[in-house]
Design a protein around this motif. Structure first.
Motif, PDB file in Angstrom:
ATOM      1  N   LYS A  94      -0.548  -0.386  -7.931  1.00 14.84           N
ATOM      2  CA  LYS A  94      -0.076  -1.646  -8.812  1.00 14.84           C
ATOM      3  C   LYS A  94       1.548  -1.688  -9.051  1.00 14.84           C
ATOM      4  O   LYS A  94       1.920  -2.950  -8.943  1.00 14.84           O
ATOM      5  N   GLU A  97       3.360  -2.946  -6.038  1.00 16.08           N
ATOM      6  CA  GLU A  97       2.797  -4.639  -5.961  1.00 16.08           C
ATOM      7  C   GLU A  97       3.762  -5.291  -6.774  1.00 16.08           C
ATOM      8  O   GLU A  97       4.130  -6.397  -6.624  1.00 16.08           O
ATOM      9  N   LEU A  98       3.807  -4.741  -8.062  1.00 18.45           N
ATOM     10  CA  LEU A  98       4.571  -5.566  -9.099  1.00 18.45           C
ATOM     11  C   LEU A  98       6.442  -5.376  -9.101  1.00 18.45           C
ATOM     12  O   LEU A  98       6.830  -5.874 -10.054  1.00 18.45           O
ATOM     13  N   CYS A 132       1.965  -5.684   0.233  1.00 18.67           N
ATOM     14  CA  CYS A 132       2.437  -6.606  -0.527  1.00 18.67           C
ATOM     15  C   CYS A 132       3.714  -7.238   0.068  1.00 18.67           C
ATOM     16  O   CYS A 132       4.376  -8.114  -0.539  1.00 18.67           O
TER      17      CYS A 132
ATOM     18  N   LEU B 222       0.034 -10.429  -4.097  1.00 19.24           N
ATOM     19  CA  LEU B 222      -0.630  -9.395  -5.130  1.00 19.24           C
ATOM     20  C   LEU B 222      -2.039  -9.341  -4.609  1.00 19.24           C
ATOM     21  O   LEU B 222      -2.546 -10.420  -4.387  1.00 19.24           O
ATOM     22  N   THR B 226      -4.627  -7.129  -8.923  1.00 19.97           N
ATOM     23  CA  THR B 226      -3.543  -7.017  -9.661  1.00 19.97           C
ATOM     24  C   THR B 226      -2.896  -8.397 -10.055  1.00 19.97           C
ATOM     25  O   THR B 226      -2.376  -8.338 -11.197  1.00 19.97           O
TER      26      THR B 226
END
Lengths: 236, 236
Positions: A94, A97-98, A132, B222, B226
């Motif tokens: 995560k 992805e962020l 991503c 995402l 997410t």
């Protein structure tokens, strides 16, 4: 378009790594002539064409590579791996992805099961980077003791830092401020997040002595991996 | 202090639900006289004292209950369950920790495996509510088709809404704005998040006709869970 990871991206006719070739051939059943996206996780990206494909190998023709020379600076997570690796692996996925920049796993007083699964964790980062469509894979450092983190990684001292903890007060340290507010005035930062049982008081004092601002992530009690993900999601 | 879930919290001597009693007796090995926190997920909270405990049952003496009469309004997630339920369950857990108000699972054109695991999902919410010390368990609605969501849940129309999608443009709808910016001026909102393959164009058009503002959650692609988690973490 499907994305493949290729650690040594260059122009011309290049073979895919075996696991990527097998995926392209057997799972996706791609044919010669089909387009593919390639990333190296080091800022380079290309769109290539599948030149040949067999059961366990494949080659791609790459005409032009787009290179980004510097890793965009952002947030470094200094985080205690959770007792169960699946929760930590979720966080790795995560956080990638962020948009996290670097991840430094640290062992703390209350850390249980101190096993650095570096290779396995790195695979999670590779998969998430492809998924991503990031150009840069987050930098994953080998795990180290919290106390030696700043000696081993002096670049932490070059940017503002914060420590998230759950205690109402810690002797000799300032009261916690909101992470969300604090980070809004920082372009780059590091944030330390403790294990299931939180940092000890002396660990917080040590981090504050290293320049960290004590922060909280809201009213609710977050699990380690939730705190990490929320902090990355909130970092602008 | 350990937290137990008790759906019918009242003053006096009350028995714990069996699963909570077993946990208290066998896992935590708690003894008579020890304090316990109790929540009902409906705004009530109490600190009680273990009055009796055996292998499969336990009673707690509750002297005073703190009741919060109204559920704090916030964010309603209208979200397509992921193909693999573990990813959706993970979103349920994290969204609870991060303060989501309601969750409405919706089936969309590109949804795969349409199984409403309502009871199982509710258990995830109960566990997360206890863990993060929320007073209110998020409201979990039964899954429904996206098209009927607004008829079945007219309260959605009483607050501003947004739809997150990954398309550069959708005919007849405004360009996407940043979720983070848009939500900053809203006290309450709903946000629709699509399945792995995104909403279809016509679903976005339908949601916009229902008042949704098209939003994006940043540059990276995402996963559904997410996106949901990040949106809740970013909602102030």
């Amino acid at each position: 378009m499907h994305t493949c990871f290729h650690p040594e991206l260059r122009e011309g006719l290049i073979p895919l790594p075996e696991d990527e070739a097998i995926h392209v051939a057997r799972v996706l059943r791609m044919r010669e002539g089909e387009p593919l996206r390639l990333v190296d996780g080091q800022g380079s990206e290309a769109v290539g064409t599948l030149a040949s494909v067999s059961k366990r190998s494949a080659t791609v023709r790459v005409d032009e590579i787009f290179r980004e020379s510097a890793r965009p600076a952002g947030l470094i997570l200094v985080v205690a791996p959770t007792k169960h690796t699946d929760r930590f692996e979720w966080l790795l996925e995560k956080a990638t992805e962020l948009g996290v920049e670097e991840i430094l796993p640290v062992w703390t007083e209350r850390s249980e099961r101190r096993v650095d699964k570096h290779e396995r964790w790195n695979k999670v980062l590779v998969a998430a980077t492809k998924q991503c469509e990031r150009r840069w894979k987050p930098l994953l450092h080998p795990a180290c003791g919290l106390a030696s983190a700043f000696d081993e990684h002096p670049h932490l001292q070059e940017r503002p830092g914060a420590v998230a903890h759950c205690m109402t007060s810690v002797e000799g340290t300032p009261n916690r401020v909101s992470w969300r507010e604090w980070q809004s005035s920082e372009e780059t930062a590091w944030l330390a997040i403790g294990p299931e049982g939180d940092f000890s008081e002396s660990e917080v004092q040590m981090l504050v002595a290293c320049g960290a601002v004590p922060v909280h992530l809201g009213d609710l009690r977050l699990r380690t991996e939730t705190a990490g993900m929320a902090a990355v999601a909130q970092f602008t």
